[in-house]
Design an enzyme around this catalytic site. Structure first.
Site, PDB file in Angstrom:
ATOM      1  N   CYS A 101       0.825  -1.214   0.000  1.00 44.05           N
ATOM      2  CA  CYS A 101       0.000   0.000   0.000  1.00 44.05           C
ATOM      3  C   CYS A 101       0.858   1.263   0.000  1.00 44.05           C
ATOM      4  O   CYS A 101       1.776   1.394   0.821  1.00 44.05           O
ATOM      5  CB  CYS A 101      -0.913   0.011   1.222  1.00 44.05           C
ATOM      6  SG  CYS A 101      -1.984   1.460   1.306  1.00 44.05           S
TER       7      CYS A 101
ATOM      8  N   CYS B 100      -1.648   5.742   6.997  1.00 38.35           N
ATOM      9  CA  CYS B 100      -2.979   5.260   7.354  1.00 38.35           C
ATOM     10  C   CYS B 100      -2.874   4.346   8.573  1.00 38.35           C
ATOM     11  O   CYS B 100      -1.932   3.570   8.697  1.00 38.35           O
ATOM     12  CB  CYS B 100      -3.570   4.512   6.159  1.00 38.35           C
ATOM     13  SG  CYS B 100      -5.028   3.521   6.529  1.00 38.35           S
TER      14      CYS B 100
ATOM     15  N   CYS C  23      -3.683  -0.697   8.491  1.00 37.82           N
ATOM     16  CA  CYS C  23      -2.822  -1.886   8.485  1.00 37.82           C
ATOM     17  C   CYS C  23      -1.531  -1.600   9.247  1.00 37.82           C
ATOM     18  O   CYS C  23      -1.017  -0.480   9.201  1.00 37.82           O
ATOM     19  CB  CYS C  23      -2.474  -2.294   7.054  1.00 37.82           C
ATOM     20  SG  CYS C  23      -3.876  -2.815   6.057  1.00 37.82           S
TER      21      CYS C  23
ATOM     22  N   CYS D  37      -6.918   1.266  -1.672  1.00 36.96           N
ATOM     23  CA  CYS D  37      -6.771   0.447  -0.466  1.00 36.96           C
ATOM     24  C   CYS D  37      -6.652  -1.010  -0.889  1.00 36.96           C
ATOM     25  O   CYS D  37      -7.646  -1.635  -1.275  1.00 36.96           O
ATOM     26  CB  CYS D  37      -7.966   0.643   0.463  1.00 36.96           C
ATOM     27  SG  CYS D  37      -7.908  -0.406   1.937  1.00 36.96           S
TER      28      CYS D  37
ATOM     29  N   GLN E 194     -19.741  -9.338   9.231  1.00 35.13           N
ATOM     30  CA  GLN E 194     -18.309  -9.610   9.160  1.00 35.13           C
ATOM     31  C   GLN E 194     -17.772  -9.083   7.831  1.00 35.13           C
ATOM     32  O   GLN E 194     -18.383  -9.290   6.781  1.00 35.13           O
ATOM     33  CB  GLN E 194     -18.039 -11.109   9.279  1.00 35.13           C
ATOM     34  CG  GLN E 194     -18.464 -11.716  10.598  1.00 35.13           C
ATOM     35  CD  GLN E 194     -17.578 -11.301  11.765  1.00 35.13           C
ATOM     36  OE1 GLN E 194     -16.570 -10.628  11.589  1.00 35.13           O
ATOM     37  NE2 GLN E 194     -17.954 -11.711  12.961  1.00 35.13           N
TER      38      GLN E 194
ATOM     39  N   PHE F 135     -25.660 -12.456  20.945  1.00 27.92           N
ATOM     40  CA  PHE F 135     -25.051 -11.457  20.058  1.00 27.92           C
ATOM     41  C   PHE F 135     -25.260 -11.909  18.602  1.00 27.92           C
ATOM     42  O   PHE F 135     -24.331 -11.951  17.807  1.00 27.92           O
ATOM     43  CB  PHE F 135     -23.555 -11.278  20.346  1.00 27.92           C
ATOM     44  CG  PHE F 135     -23.220 -11.038  21.795  1.00 27.92           C
ATOM     45  CD1 PHE F 135     -23.171  -9.742  22.304  1.00 27.92           C
ATOM     46  CD2 PHE F 135     -22.960 -12.093  22.654  1.00 27.92           C
ATOM     47  CE1 PHE F 135     -22.861  -9.515  23.642  1.00 27.92           C
ATOM     48  CE2 PHE F 135     -22.652 -11.885  23.987  1.00 27.92           C
ATOM     49  CZ  PHE F 135     -22.598 -10.588  24.487  1.00 27.92           C
TER      50      PHE F 135
ATOM     51  N   ASN G 196     -26.389 -14.308  11.363  1.00 31.29           N
ATOM     52  CA  ASN G 196     -25.231 -14.888  10.674  1.00 31.29           C
ATOM     53  C   ASN G 196     -24.979 -16.345  11.067  1.00 31.29           C
ATOM     54  O   ASN G 196     -24.683 -17.191  10.215  1.00 31.29           O
ATOM     55  CB  ASN G 196     -23.992 -14.039  10.968  1.00 31.29           C
ATOM     56  CG  ASN G 196     -22.791 -14.422  10.130  1.00 31.29           C
ATOM     57  OD1 ASN G 196     -22.862 -14.441   8.907  1.00 31.29           O
ATOM     58  ND2 ASN G 196     -21.675 -14.724  10.777  1.00 31.29           N
TER      59      ASN G 196
ATOM     60  N   ASP H 103     -31.219  -6.696  26.927  1.00 27.19           N
ATOM     61  CA  ASP H 103     -29.919  -6.269  27.441  1.00 27.19           C
ATOM     62  C   ASP H 103     -29.063  -7.513  27.657  1.00 27.19           C
ATOM     63  O   ASP H 103     -29.354  -8.338  28.523  1.00 27.19           O
ATOM     64  CB  ASP H 103     -30.119  -5.510  28.759  1.00 27.19           C
ATOM     65  CG  ASP H 103     -28.800  -5.070  29.392  1.00 27.19           C
ATOM     66  OD1 ASP H 103     -27.730  -5.318  28.799  1.00 27.19           O
ATOM     67  OD2 ASP H 103     -28.845  -4.475  30.483  1.00 27.19           O
TER      68      ASP H 103
ATOM     69  N   CYS I 274     -13.321 -11.709  18.930  1.00 30.87           N
ATOM     70  CA  CYS I 274     -12.512 -10.759  18.165  1.00 30.87           C
ATOM     71  C   CYS I 274     -11.455 -10.105  19.051  1.00 30.87           C
ATOM     72  O   CYS I 274     -10.810  -9.140  18.644  1.00 30.87           O
ATOM     73  CB  CYS I 274     -13.385  -9.704  17.491  1.00 30.87           C
ATOM     74  SG  CYS I 274     -14.436  -8.764  18.605  1.00 30.87           S
TER      75      CYS I 274
END
Length: 442
Positions: A83, A89, A92, A171, A276, A305, A310, A353, A399
């Site tokens: 890049c 940026c 990455c 990008c 995702q 969640f 998904n 919640d 994640c």
């Protein structure tokens, strides 16, 4: 009693000092690590087995941080970043490391973090879920900045640990058709009379085409709307204008909202809904989660969640009864519509919640198996009541491995074993680590 004055070390001289160090490893954020005067020094951009000259920028009691000035001898694993905006940026931070070494580093970091923070090791380490190293992002949000002096918009990504917007015209990790839209969109936005009202720009590569979503803080003028409509038709994209209250208007001939498919399950989503960003890895991830849970038609599965469905909808395709729970009401509504569109009547969705104790909710009932895919903060509060439900198997999609390690502790204390652990390389060219863990009740 005589008191003697002892001068403190000159911190300004220490921080301005240039030193040459040997880098031994990477930390879990991808920075090189070296030793200097009994302290660990973190050096972004440096790689193991490199000799580097650095300038100390921060001194703490047990560690220091430094800026990489020169690589005296480089690693065999160092590669030329693809890049042109790399190191400006903030997106990455590992393009200088070969992709194979990126993945082995992430695998090691995941295992080390789990061992260090949860004091356990998985019985089985699954093969990493990997895909293409470039052109993989199907979605990205670009920031805008209006310069009062030049009266121009800067369109791009923010610099690392900064609010500064770096002008971007390409990008390489973004799907190429989306990357190719950045430069012409930047020109177009600067032609708008209402460009000061621009918030951000979102680009989406969906199964039914390419989408550009403009966040506007004020209504578009007719003239600006015509310019945007003409651009959308010329590029054969859907251009969506989103207002202050989340309402959106579709400009151009392609009057539709985005969707993606997982096998024969269609998942519609709207601007603002979470999905995702790596389509190929998401498909592999969902398949692995369904395989690991090994659900049977007579079982009840809780998906916490759940987003727009998904995992819930593919799990429901197996014949099990699925309960999806989500904290964002708009996504619950979308998940219900997606289930109806797919003809699935064995899945229900609820808005609540997610940090509250749901064990007494009448709609929950027995839970045989559990899947959870929380945000970076993890699911510590949820696990306090979930452990009382005693599901036979839990698949945790994470994640943030630090949150996964922390959240593992209450499960391990209540008789669960970490059966499988696997890396998910959702974000090549970055240090970000995603993972999947399978816990089973002993």
């Amino acid at each position: 009693m005589a008191q003697f004055f002892k001068a403190k070390p000159n911190s300004s001289k220490q921080l301005s000092a240039k030193v040459t160090l040997e880098v031994t490893k990477l930390d879990h954020l991808g920075a090189g690590m070296a030793q200097h005067q009994g302290k660990i020094v973190f050096i972004p951009g440096a790689l193991p087995n490199e000799k580097v000259t650095v300038q100390l920028t921060e001194q703490k009691k047990r560690h220091a941080r430094a800026k990489l000035l020169k690589i005296e001898s480089d690693s065999n694993d160092r590669v030329e970043p693809k890049c042109p905006h790399y190191q400006q940026c903030g997106g990455c931070d590992l393009q200088h490391l070969s992709i194979d070494k990126q993945r082995s580093y992430k695998q090691s970091a995941l295992v080390d973090l789990m061992a260090k923070l949860s004091h356990t090791e998985a019985e089985s380490l699954a093969p990493a879920l990997i895909g293409q190293e470039w052109d993989y992002r199907r979605r990205a949000r670009l920031a805008t900045h209006y310069n009062k002096e030049s009266k121009q918009i800067t369109l791009g990504f923010r610099a690392s640990a900064s609010k500064q917007v770096i002008n971007i015209d390409v990008c390489p990790v973004l799907a190429k058709p989306l990357s190719d839209l950045i430069a012409p969109l930047s020109l177009l936005l600067n032609q708008l009379s209402g460009k000061k009202a621009l918030g951000h720009l979102e680009l989406i590569d969906a199964d039914n085409g390419y989408f550009a979503v403009l966040r506007m803080t004020k209504a578009l003028s007719d003239k600006d709307a015509k310019k945007l409509t003409a651009f959308a038709n010329e590029k054969s994209i859907s251009l969506i204008v989103q207002g202050n209250e989340g309402e959106f208007t579709i400009l151009g001939d392609r009057n539709e909202l985005p969707y993606y498919a997982l096998d024969d399950v269609k998942l519609n989503f709207t601007p603002g809904n979470f999905i995702q960003v790596n389509a190929a890895i998401n498909e592999s991830m969902v398949k692995q989660a369904v395989d690991w849970l090994s659900v049977k038609p007579n079982e009840r599965v809780l998906d916490l969640f759940c987003g727009v469905g998904n995992f819930s909808l593919p799990l429901a395709k197996s014949g099990a009864e699925v309960i999806g729970v989500e904290g964002v009401p708009e996504m619950v509504k979308q998940a219900r519509e997606n289930a109806a569109d797919s003809g699935l009547d064995n899945v229900s969705f609820f808005h609540t919640d997610l940090s509250a104790d749901l064990s007494k909710e009448t709609w929950l009932g027995k839970v045989d198996k559990l899947l959870l895919d929380p945000a970076r903060a993890g699911a510590f509060e949820s696990l306090q009541w979930l452990k009382k439900m005693k599901p036979k198997a839990i698949v945790y999609v994470s994640c943030d491995p630090s949150s996964l390690a922390r959240d593992s502790e209450p499960l391990l204390k209540h008789g669960y074993k970490l059966k499988k652990l696997g890396l998910i390389d959702m974000f090549p060219q970055t240090h970000h680590i995603e993972a999947m863990a399978l816990f089973e009740l002993d």
